[in-house]
Design an enzyme around this catalytic site. Structure first.
Site, PDB file in Angstrom:
ATOM      1  N   ASP A  78      18.220   9.795  66.696  1.00  0.00           N
ATOM      2  CA  ASP A  78      18.724   8.514  66.935  1.00  0.00           C
ATOM      3  C   ASP A  78      17.755   7.631  66.004  1.00  0.00           C
ATOM      4  OD1 ASP A  78      19.036   6.752  70.137  1.00  0.00           O
ATOM      5  OD2 ASP A  78      18.613   5.827  67.974  1.00  0.00           O
TER       6      ASP A  78
ATOM      7  N   ASP B 240      28.861   9.748  56.885  1.00  0.00           N
ATOM      8  CA  ASP B 240      29.966  10.184  56.116  1.00  0.00           C
ATOM      9  C   ASP B 240      29.328  10.533  54.794  1.00  0.00           C
ATOM     10  OD1 ASP B 240      30.303   7.185  56.507  1.00  0.00           O
ATOM     11  OD2 ASP B 240      30.311   7.797  54.567  1.00  0.00           O
TER      12      ASP B 240
ATOM     13  N   ASP C  19      23.705   1.744  58.068  1.00  0.00           N
ATOM     14  CA  ASP C  19      25.046   2.034  57.997  1.00  0.00           C
ATOM     15  C   ASP C  19      25.367   2.697  59.379  1.00  0.00           C
ATOM     16  OD1 ASP C  19      27.254   4.542  56.340  1.00  0.00           O
ATOM     17  OD2 ASP C  19      27.773   2.502  57.209  1.00  0.00           O
TER      18      ASP C  19
HETATM   19  N1  SAM Z   1      30.742   2.299  57.275  1.00  0.00           N
HETATM   20  C1  SAM Z   1      30.997   2.640  58.798  1.00  0.00           C
HETATM   21  C2  SAM Z   1      31.167   1.436  59.564  1.00  0.00           C
HETATM   22  O1  SAM Z   1      30.844   0.159  58.843  1.00  0.00           O
HETATM   23  O2  SAM Z   1      31.531   1.009  60.667  1.00  0.00           O
HETATM   24  C3  SAM Z   1      29.868   3.289  59.431  1.00  0.00           C
HETATM   25  C4  SAM Z   1      29.906   4.661  58.946  1.00  0.00           C
HETATM   26  S1  SAM Z   1      29.163   5.910  59.342  1.00  0.00           S
HETATM   27  C5  SAM Z   1      30.428   7.020  60.069  1.00  0.00           C
HETATM   28  C6  SAM Z   1      28.344   5.348  61.135  1.00  0.00           C
HETATM   29  C7  SAM Z   1      27.436   6.577  61.558  1.00  0.00           C
HETATM   30  O3  SAM Z   1      26.445   5.877  62.397  1.00  0.00           O
HETATM   31  C8  SAM Z   1      28.152   7.661  62.111  1.00  0.00           C
HETATM   32  O4  SAM Z   1      28.150   8.805  61.887  1.00  0.00           O
HETATM   33  C9  SAM Z   1      27.274   7.543  63.596  1.00  0.00           C
HETATM   34  O5  SAM Z   1      27.310   8.911  64.263  1.00  0.00           O
HETATM   35  C10 SAM Z   1      26.076   7.149  63.320  1.00  0.00           C
HETATM   36  N2  SAM Z   1      25.222   6.632  64.404  1.00  0.00           N
HETATM   37  C11 SAM Z   1      25.519   5.646  65.350  1.00  0.00           C
HETATM   38  N3  SAM Z   1      24.501   5.472  66.239  1.00  0.00           N
HETATM   39  C12 SAM Z   1      23.459   5.887  65.731  1.00  0.00           C
HETATM   40  C13 SAM Z   1      22.062   6.108  65.956  1.00  0.00           C
HETATM   41  N4  SAM Z   1      21.672   5.655  67.028  1.00  0.00           N
HETATM   42  N5  SAM Z   1      21.328   6.770  65.040  1.00  0.00           N
HETATM   43  C14 SAM Z   1      21.636   7.156  64.110  1.00  0.00           C
HETATM   44  N6  SAM Z   1      22.995   7.432  63.669  1.00  0.00           N
HETATM   45  C15 SAM Z   1      23.759   6.705  64.451  1.00  0.00           C
END
Ligand code: SAM
Length: 281
Positions: A145, A95, A163
């Site tokens: 990932d 985000d 995050d």
């Molecule tokens: N602030 C939020 C919270 O505490 O729940 C998280 C914000 S951010 C939107 C989380 C992001 O992590 C998402 O966009 C998701 O697609 C990403 N994400 C999830 N698993 C991941 C991974 N293995 N590698 C990279 N990004 C990942």
């Protein structure tokens, strides 16, 4: 008198359950986006108080109104303690809220590793802060990932911000011991890692497990807390990890214009309430 209660005409109600019988709800004046990506359900709704809200698999990720609590508290404690951060890694964070805070500093480069390109696209469209950050010449966006990225990269980073979303789906691996063990290969002697670790009220078991394995990997493992109004329990836990920098070391000054963080908040955040502190053996 129309007899209508105020806001009665708002039609869609979003509920996020934090326990089987309690949670948070929003009356949405508009649903701006709703689609499944290959990784998760992505929604953006508009609420008259919190503004635009990003949900992934029905769970609140960020809202326009209160995003600063979480994003400032995930980023600025590490920057206040690190003597001279130049290279930064953000894992997750699609985000853009964390990226926005990191770019307030004179870093040389920041690499954002987000698994889902659709979250980037949707966030660019609905959250105004992201596009300028992605255009910043210091930003490198990697769609991958995070667990694979840290196994393959040959770069090292002064600060790593994890995050992640909740420990389900693609984000599950970002909460596991191997991820932190493997992360050691992309750190240098003064690196600091900060990560969101969930609710100190509803997620104590997973935080206790994390505390145990992190203490096997890092010399400095310090949890800290911050209010986040729209997260489960209204307060959130983070962890500060390092092998050399202490969490209460103050080596810098926060930038102007922050809404929540300051050096007094930094010191207070690491002072934990008993109900949480007693769980962190
Ligand atoms: N602030 C939020 C919270 O505490 O729940 C998280 C914000 S951010 C939107 C989380 C992001 O992590 C998402 O966009 C998701 O697609 C990403 N994400 C999830 N698993 C991941 C991974 N293995 N590698 C990279 N990004 C990942």
């Amino acid at each position: 008198m129309s007899g209508k209660k105020p806001h009665e005409d708002i039609s869609i109600e979003f509920k996020e359950y934090h326990t089987p019988s309690s949670g948070i709800f929003f009356k949405a004046s508009k649903q701006l986006y709703k689609q499944d990506s290959p990784y998760q359900k992505i929604e953006v709704i508009e609420n008259e108080h919190f503004g635009r809200i990003l949900l992934l698999d029905g769970l609140i990720q960020t809202t326009e109104k209160d995003e600063f609590f979480y994003h400032e508290m995930l980023v600025h404690p590490a920057f206040l303690s690190h003597p001279e951060p130049r290279s930064v890694l953000i894992i997750g964070g699609g985000d853009g809220g964390v990226l926005k805070e990191v770019l307030r500093y004179p870093v040389e480069n920041v690499c954002l590793v987000e698994i889902d390109s659709q979250v980037i696209k949707v966030s660019q469209e609905y959250f105004p802060w992201l596009s300028p950050c992605l255009k910043d010449e210091r930003t490198e966006l990697v769609i991958a990932d995070g667990t694979e990225f840290i196994e393959q990269t040959n770069k090292t980073f002064d600060i790593v911000c994890v995050d992640s979303s909740e420990p389900v789906g693609p984000s599950k691996s970002l909460h596991e011991e191997d991820f932190y063990q493997n992360m050691k290969r992309c750190l240098n002697s003064r690196s600091i890692i900060v990560a969101q670790t969930g609710s100190p009220i509803f997620h104590q078991n997973s935080i206790k497990l994390k505390n145990r394995f992190l203490k096997k990997i890092f010399k400095v493992v310090c949890f800290y807390m911050s209010p986040v109004p729209t997260y489960p329990g209204g307060s959130w836990a983070f962890v500060f990890l390092s092998d050399s920098v202490q969490s209460l070391e103050i080596n810098g000054n926060p930038p102007e214009g922050l809404l929540y963080f300051n050096p007094d908040i930094h010191r207070a955040a690491f002072s934990l309430p008993n109900f949480f502190k007693n769980e962190l053996d």
